[in-house]
Design an enzyme around this catalytic site. Structure first.
Site, PDB file in Angstrom:
ATOM      1  CB  SER A 151      72.674 -14.797  26.161  1.00  0.00           C
ATOM      2  OG  SER A 151      71.619 -15.557  26.727  1.00  0.00           O
ATOM      3  CE1 TYR A 164      69.290 -10.559  25.740  1.00  0.00           C
ATOM      4  CE2 TYR A 164      69.169 -12.956  25.664  1.00  0.00           C
ATOM      5  CZ  TYR A 164      69.715 -11.798  26.192  1.00  0.00           C
ATOM      6  OH  TYR A 164      70.694 -11.865  27.143  1.00  0.00           O
TER       7      TYR A 164
END
Length: 259
Positions: A151, A164
């Site tokens: 990501s 995350y």
């Protein structure tokens, strides 16, 4: 170099792909992309009803696929999915790890158990699939393609993302480490780093004008990502066109990291 070489660069017909998190937006896009390109696709995720619906839809299009229920953080489940793929299709050529989760929360409010669950889903599950599929790829001695889902958040910090963001940074380094470990076997390992793509979890950003406008100030292309934007890089990394690319993260972000 000849024309056949160029014509076959992106050919993955007959290749066998395992797609984890196949019922999520990015996993589903990758599965369709592989299957329409002629690959045989093993779909796996945790929810049977969603897997069956995807399988039925793909079979109705005449695509070659199968499915297996499994939790990517349970080793016996991963063993079962990999073994079922080898039995069904005769081997494995491509692994795409799209299973994962996120639950943004301030560190002072996030329970330890929730942080651990995010880390397990994003790192442990990927590690287990790489371990099990890597063994098959090494034994087959014909190379292979491993594609991890990172990501832009693995590159940049963000408030409320202390679970995350570090988990995706770990995915980037897992790709680099495995690239070094498996290069001698002809196994390429790379990661894809998307920005915000349309999904059930992000749909609100597509409908909230204020949030979308604020986010788009960082995206030169001027829009958020659609699942279709994800397919090209998946098929590229699964094909021989990427044979000399390994250990890197390709960002599919509309220029988000360039701003």
């Amino acid at each position: 170099m000849n024309q056949d070489f160029v014509n076959n660069l992106y050919d993955i017909k007959g290749k066998v792909a395992i797609v984890t998190g196949a019922t999520g937006a990015l996993g589903k896009a990758a599965a369709w992309g592989f299957a329409y390109a002629g690959a045989k696709v093993m779909l796996t995720a945790r929810t049977q009803s969603k897997l069956e619906a995807l399988y039925d839809e793909m079979k109705a299009q005449g695509l070659e696929c199968a499915y297996q229920i499994g939790d990517p953080i349970i080793e016996s489940d991963v063993d079962h999915v990999v073994a079922a793929t080898v039995k069904e299709f005769g081997g494995v050529d491509i692994l795409l790890c799209a299973a994962g989760m996120n639950n943004p929360k301030p560190i002072l409010e996030q329970p330890t158990e929730e942080w651990e669950a995010i880390m397990d889903a994003n790192i442990k599950g990927t590690w287990l699939y790489c371990k099990k599929v890597g063994q098959v790829l090494k034994e087959q001695a014909r190379g292979g393609k491993v594609i991890l889902v990172s990501s832009t958040r693995g590159k940049l910090g963000m408030k409320n993302y202390t679970a995350y963001s570090p988990s995706k940074a770990a995915i980037d380094l897992m790709a680099k480490s495995l690239a070094c470990e498996w290069g001698e076997y002809g196994i390429n390992v790379n990661a894809i780093g998307p920005t915000v793509f349309r999904s059930d979890l992000t749909e609100w950003m597509f409908t909230d004008d204020t949030a979308r406008t604020k986010f788009l100030t960082r995206i030169p292309i001027g829009r958020l990502g659609e699942p279709e934007d994800y397919v090209g890089v998946c098929n590229f990394l699964a094909s021989s066109a990427s044979n000399f690319i390994t250990g890197t993260t390709i960002y599919v972000d509309g220029g988000y990291l360039a701003g």
